[in-house]
Write a protein that holds these residues in place. Structure first.
Motif, PDB file in Angstrom:
ATOM      1  N   GLY A   1       0.812  -1.214   0.000  1.00 14.73           N
ATOM      2  CA  GLY A   1       0.000   0.000   0.000  1.00 14.73           C
ATOM      3  C   GLY A   1       0.842   1.259   0.000  1.00 14.73           C
ATOM      4  N   LEU A   2       1.911   1.271   0.801  1.00 15.05           N
ATOM      5  CA  LEU A   2       2.742   2.472   0.895  1.00 15.05           C
ATOM      6  C   LEU A   2       3.532   2.695  -0.392  1.00 15.05           C
ATOM      7  N   TYR A   3       4.095   1.622  -0.936  1.00 19.52           N
ATOM      8  CA  TYR A   3       4.845   1.765  -2.184  1.00 19.52           C
ATOM      9  C   TYR A   3       3.913   2.153  -3.337  1.00 19.52           C
ATOM     10  N   SER A   4       2.712   1.600  -3.338  1.00 17.45           N
ATOM     11  CA  SER A   4       1.756   1.964  -4.386  1.00 17.45           C
ATOM     12  C   SER A   4       1.413   3.445  -4.307  1.00 17.45           C
ATOM     13  N   ALA A   5       1.165   3.927  -3.081  1.00 19.84           N
ATOM     14  CA  ALA A   5       0.840   5.344  -2.920  1.00 19.84           C
ATOM     15  C   ALA A   5       1.999   6.230  -3.347  1.00 19.84           C
ATOM     16  N   THR A   6       3.228   5.840  -2.987  1.00 19.40           N
ATOM     17  CA  THR A   6       4.394   6.635  -3.371  1.00 19.40           C
ATOM     18  C   THR A   6       4.572   6.671  -4.882  1.00 19.40           C
ATOM     19  N   TYR A   7       4.403   5.516  -5.519  1.00 18.92           N
ATOM     20  CA  TYR A   7       4.547   5.472  -6.977  1.00 18.92           C
ATOM     21  C   TYR A   7       3.474   6.312  -7.665  1.00 18.92           C
ATOM     22  N   LEU A   8       2.230   6.158  -7.230  1.00 22.19           N
ATOM     23  CA  LEU A   8       1.145   6.885  -7.882  1.00 22.19           C
ATOM     24  C   LEU A   8       1.272   8.384  -7.691  1.00 22.19           C
ATOM     25  N   THR A   9       1.833   8.806  -6.564  1.00 24.14           N
ATOM     26  CA  THR A   9       1.922  10.236  -6.272  1.00 24.14           C
ATOM     27  C   THR A   9       3.142  10.890  -6.918  1.00 24.14           C
ATOM     28  N   GLU A  10       4.280  10.193  -6.872  1.00 23.29           N
ATOM     29  CA  GLU A  10       5.536  10.836  -7.264  1.00 23.29           C
ATOM     30  C   GLU A  10       6.107  10.366  -8.601  1.00 23.29           C
ATOM     31  N   TYR A  11       5.710   9.213  -9.068  1.00 22.74           N
ATOM     32  CA  TYR A  11       6.344   8.673 -10.261  1.00 22.74           C
ATOM     33  C   TYR A  11       5.378   8.454 -11.431  1.00 22.74           C
ATOM     34  N   ALA A  12       4.149   8.047 -11.143  1.00 22.12           N
ATOM     35  CA  ALA A  12       3.243   7.614 -12.207  1.00 22.12           C
ATOM     36  C   ALA A  12       2.782   8.786 -13.061  1.00 22.12           C
ATOM     37  N   HIS A  13       2.619   8.503 -14.352  1.00 28.49           N
ATOM     38  CA  HIS A  13       2.022   9.478 -15.260  1.00 28.49           C
ATOM     39  C   HIS A  13       0.547   9.643 -14.903  1.00 28.49           C
ATOM     40  N   PRO A  14      -0.021  10.826 -15.068  1.00 28.02           N
ATOM     41  CA  PRO A  14      -1.441  11.015 -14.714  1.00 28.02           C
ATOM     42  C   PRO A  14      -2.377  10.008 -15.357  1.00 28.02           C
ATOM     43  N   ARG A  15      -2.083   9.589 -16.592  1.00 27.00           N
ATOM     44  CA  ARG A  15      -2.950   8.600 -17.228  1.00 27.00           C
ATOM     45  C   ARG A  15      -2.842   7.243 -16.538  1.00 27.00           C
TER      46      ARG A  15
ATOM     47  N   LEU B   1      -5.322   6.392   1.635  1.00 27.83           N
ATOM     48  CA  LEU B   1      -5.061   7.447   2.614  1.00 27.83           C
ATOM     49  C   LEU B   1      -3.618   7.932   2.542  1.00 27.83           C
ATOM     50  N   SER B   2      -2.682   7.018   2.289  1.00 29.27           N
ATOM     51  CA  SER B   2      -1.286   7.435   2.158  1.00 29.27           C
ATOM     52  C   SER B   2      -1.106   8.298   0.916  1.00 29.27           C
ATOM     53  N   ASP B   3      -1.791   7.929  -0.154  1.00 32.46           N
ATOM     54  CA  ASP B   3      -1.748   8.736  -1.381  1.00 32.46           C
ATOM     55  C   ASP B   3      -2.209  10.163  -1.105  1.00 32.46           C
ATOM     56  N   ASP B   4      -3.339  10.297  -0.427  1.00 30.90           N
ATOM     57  CA  ASP B   4      -3.857  11.631  -0.121  1.00 30.90           C
ATOM     58  C   ASP B   4      -2.912  12.393   0.804  1.00 30.90           C
ATOM     59  N   ALA B   5      -2.316  11.690   1.774  1.00 30.01           N
ATOM     60  CA  ALA B   5      -1.421  12.361   2.724  1.00 30.01           C
ATOM     61  C   ALA B   5      -0.154  12.849   2.036  1.00 30.01           C
ATOM     62  N   ILE B   6       0.417  12.037   1.159  1.00 27.87           N
ATOM     63  CA  ILE B   6       1.641  12.452   0.458  1.00 27.87           C
ATOM     64  C   ILE B   6       1.347  13.591  -0.503  1.00 27.87           C
ATOM     65  N   ALA B   7       0.213  13.503  -1.200  1.00 27.31           N
ATOM     66  CA  ALA B   7      -0.136  14.569  -2.145  1.00 27.31           C
ATOM     67  C   ALA B   7      -0.413  15.889  -1.435  1.00 27.31           C
ATOM     68  N   ALA B   8      -0.815  15.827  -0.151  1.00 26.36           N
ATOM     69  CA  ALA B   8      -1.138  17.054   0.586  1.00 26.36           C
ATOM     70  C   ALA B   8       0.093  17.765   1.140  1.00 26.36           C
ATOM     71  N   VAL B   9       1.271  17.141   1.057  1.00 30.44           N
ATOM     72  CA  VAL B   9       2.488  17.803   1.546  1.00 30.44           C
ATOM     73  C   VAL B   9       2.750  19.039   0.691  1.00 30.44           C
ATOM     74  N   PRO B  10       3.013  20.185   1.271  1.00 28.51           N
ATOM     75  CA  PRO B  10       3.213  21.422   0.491  1.00 28.51           C
ATOM     76  C   PRO B  10       4.320  21.293  -0.544  1.00 28.51           C
TER      77      PRO B  10
ATOM     78  N   VAL C   1      11.724  13.664   3.538  1.00 33.74           N
ATOM     79  CA  VAL C   1      10.848  14.833   3.645  1.00 33.74           C
ATOM     80  C   VAL C   1       9.375  14.449   3.541  1.00 33.74           C
ATOM     81  N   LEU C   2       9.000  13.817   2.424  1.00 26.22           N
ATOM     82  CA  LEU C   2       7.582  13.578   2.157  1.00 26.22           C
ATOM     83  C   LEU C   2       6.969  12.578   3.138  1.00 26.22           C
ATOM     84  N   LEU C   3       7.618  11.431   3.314  1.00 24.36           N
ATOM     85  CA  LEU C   3       7.028  10.420   4.193  1.00 24.36           C
ATOM     86  C   LEU C   3       6.953  10.878   5.653  1.00 24.36           C
ATOM     87  N   PRO C   4       7.987  11.494   6.215  1.00 24.98           N
ATOM     88  CA  PRO C   4       7.828  12.014   7.584  1.00 24.98           C
ATOM     89  C   PRO C   4       6.739  13.081   7.699  1.00 24.98           C
ATOM     90  N   ALA C   5       6.644  13.959   6.690  1.00 20.61           N
ATOM     91  CA  ALA C   5       5.619  14.995   6.759  1.00 20.61           C
ATOM     92  C   ALA C   5       4.216  14.422   6.610  1.00 20.61           C
TER      93      ALA C   5
END
Length: 459
Positions: A249-263, A329-338, A359-363
């Motif tokens: 779940g955590l790796y999926s959220a990180t990939y979708l937020t920081e690496y994956a193309h929007p499509r 929830l992790s996806d939303d939390a990572i995306a909400a980091v300023p 930075v991102l995961l601790p925040a």
């Protein structure tokens, strides 16, 4: 009948909204700017006075209607009919009368029962129509009272907001009282259980066999209510599930937020969240028919015996089920980091991986902990997968290849059947439920502590 009553009240509330709005506009001859409040607030005020009191009346009526009719029915029986009957026998007599009234006749009911059934149907009809007439009357009274207050200077917005505030406070009180009722019911029945079974034996005993009867003067019938195997099985399966769900779940959220193309994100994220909508019985079938046989065959290939029902199969499938709770929830939390925190990290020369881990995961940890906590609670409370894939036998073992059981499975097992609630076997379910509630409460307190600690650090 109750459905039609609520539908009529809803229609009256909608109609009264438009009547109130129209009356407000008419009061200023179409010049809406002369009103203190907008016409929609006038309509909402009138609709609230029409709908809320009448619906509340219907709920209160339904709450007391059954007991009142039952008491009248017993009082109308011929003298001596209920003399010498216990509470259970009286309840059985009422059930027979209601069954005959509903047309479910078995055997030859007595003349007394037939007459009582006719009275019951007649009184039910009278009660329903009386409720309908009274509810409509209350709605019309509300329409008259609220409509009469509409004028140019009437503060309809304040009145509508006060009504909404009161409604929200009432909903909050209902939630609080419901929680209090659940806790008290668990606590009272658990104390009844501990009057019959030693708490020391329950919390530290190593043998869980609640089917063993307790004889007169005997406490635990040889340690039949030692709950350590049940607690150990619950923790073992939840641990396996979290070991599967947390990294994925955590790796999926990180990939979708920081690496994956929007499509790609638009395709993968709905597929992940779809896992949360699959019924748990389907996961149970998947575990029994696919995962468990595959694990058993793999174990035979490497010479490792794996039980047909194992904690590993149940925990692995449960981990798949709770992946969306963590990833979403992790996806939303990572995306909400300023964005400024990301840019600041890159400006200091950090790589993308360092920015994510430092930075991102601790925040985002408060949101991630919320998802993990929700997943843990879901894993501990799951029943169907464990019943089908792990079994119902309480075994004290740390070997994930053997069958175990959980608290929720035992609660269901203990409450199946017609055993009375003064039996230690049945009361044990409430003791297990109380322990489960306290464990969940402790997890919530721990998560709040972690969230508060890191929120202060990053705000």
């Amino acid at each position: 009948m109750i459905g039609y009553v609520l539908l009529v009240l809803l229609v009256l509330a909608v109609v009264s909204y438009f009547l109130g709005r129209r009356r407000a506009v008419s009061a200023v001859e179409g010049r809406e700017q002369d009103l203190h409040s907008r016409p929609s607030y006038h309509g909402a005020f009138v609709a609230a006075w029409v709908g809320l009191p009448s619906i509340l009346f219907v709920l209160v009526w339904l709450l007391f209607q059954g007991s009142v009719i039952d008491n009248l029915l017993l009082a109308s029986l011929p003298a001596g009919t209920t003399d010498g009957l216990t509470a259970g026998q009286t309840s059985l007599l009422l059930s027979e009368i209601k069954s005959v009234a509903a047309g479910n006749i078995f055997g030859e009911p007595s003349a007394t029962v037939l007459e009582a059934a006719e009275r019951y149907n007649r009184w039910q009809t009278i009660a329903r129509w009386s409720m309908f007439a009274a509810a409509v009357s209350i709605a019309l009274m509300g329409l008259a009272l609220a409509g009469g207050r509409i004028s140019r200077d009437f503060r309809a917005r304040h009145g509508a907001e006060r009504i909404m505030s009161g409604l929200m406070i009432a909903c909050s009180l209902i939630a609080m009282l419901t929680t209090l009722g659940i806790v008290l019911s668990l606590l009272i029945e658990a104390l009844r259980f501990f009057d019959r079974v030693s708490p020391i034996e329950f919390f530290f005993g190593l043998n869980w066999e609640p089917q063993i009867p307790i004889r007169e003067g005997q406490v635990t019938a040889g340690g039949a209510f030692g709950a350590i195997p049940v607690f150990a099985g619950t923790l073992l399966i939840a641990l396996i599930a979290m070991l599967v769900a947390t990294p994925i779940g955590l790796y999926s959220a990180t990939y979708l937020t920081e690496y994956a193309h929007p499509r790609i994100r638009a395709v993968i994220k709905p597929i992940l969240e779809l896992l949360a909508g699959i019924p748990t019985v389907v996961y149970g079938f998947f575990a029994v028919l696919t995962v468990a046989p595959a694990m058993r065959q793999f174990g035979e290939m490497i010479g490792m015996p794996i039980a047909p029902n194992s904690a590993l199969a149940a925990g692995a499938v449960m981990g798949i089920m709770i992946i969306p709770f963590i990833s979403s929830l992790s996806d939303d939390a990572i995306a909400a980091v300023p964005r400024a925190m990301r840019d600041g990290s890159y400006a200091m020369g950090a790589t993308k991986g360092e920015t994510i881990t430092k930075v991102l995961l601790p925040a985002a940890l408060p949101g991630i902990m919320g998802g993990v906590l929700l997943a843990v609670s879901r894993a501990i409370g799951e029943t169907m997968i464990v019943v089908m894939a792990a079994g119902i036998i309480a075994t004290l073992t740390a070997n994930p290849l053997k069958p175990v059981t959980t608290v929720t499975v035992q609660i269901v097992t203990l409450l199946i059947g017609d055993t009375e609630f003064d039996n230690p076997k049945t009361l044990a379910a409430f003791a297990l439920g109380l322990v489960l509630f306290l464990v969940t409460l402790a997890l919530n307190v721990l998560a709040l502590h972690i969230v508060r600690k890191y929120r202060e650090q990053y705000e």
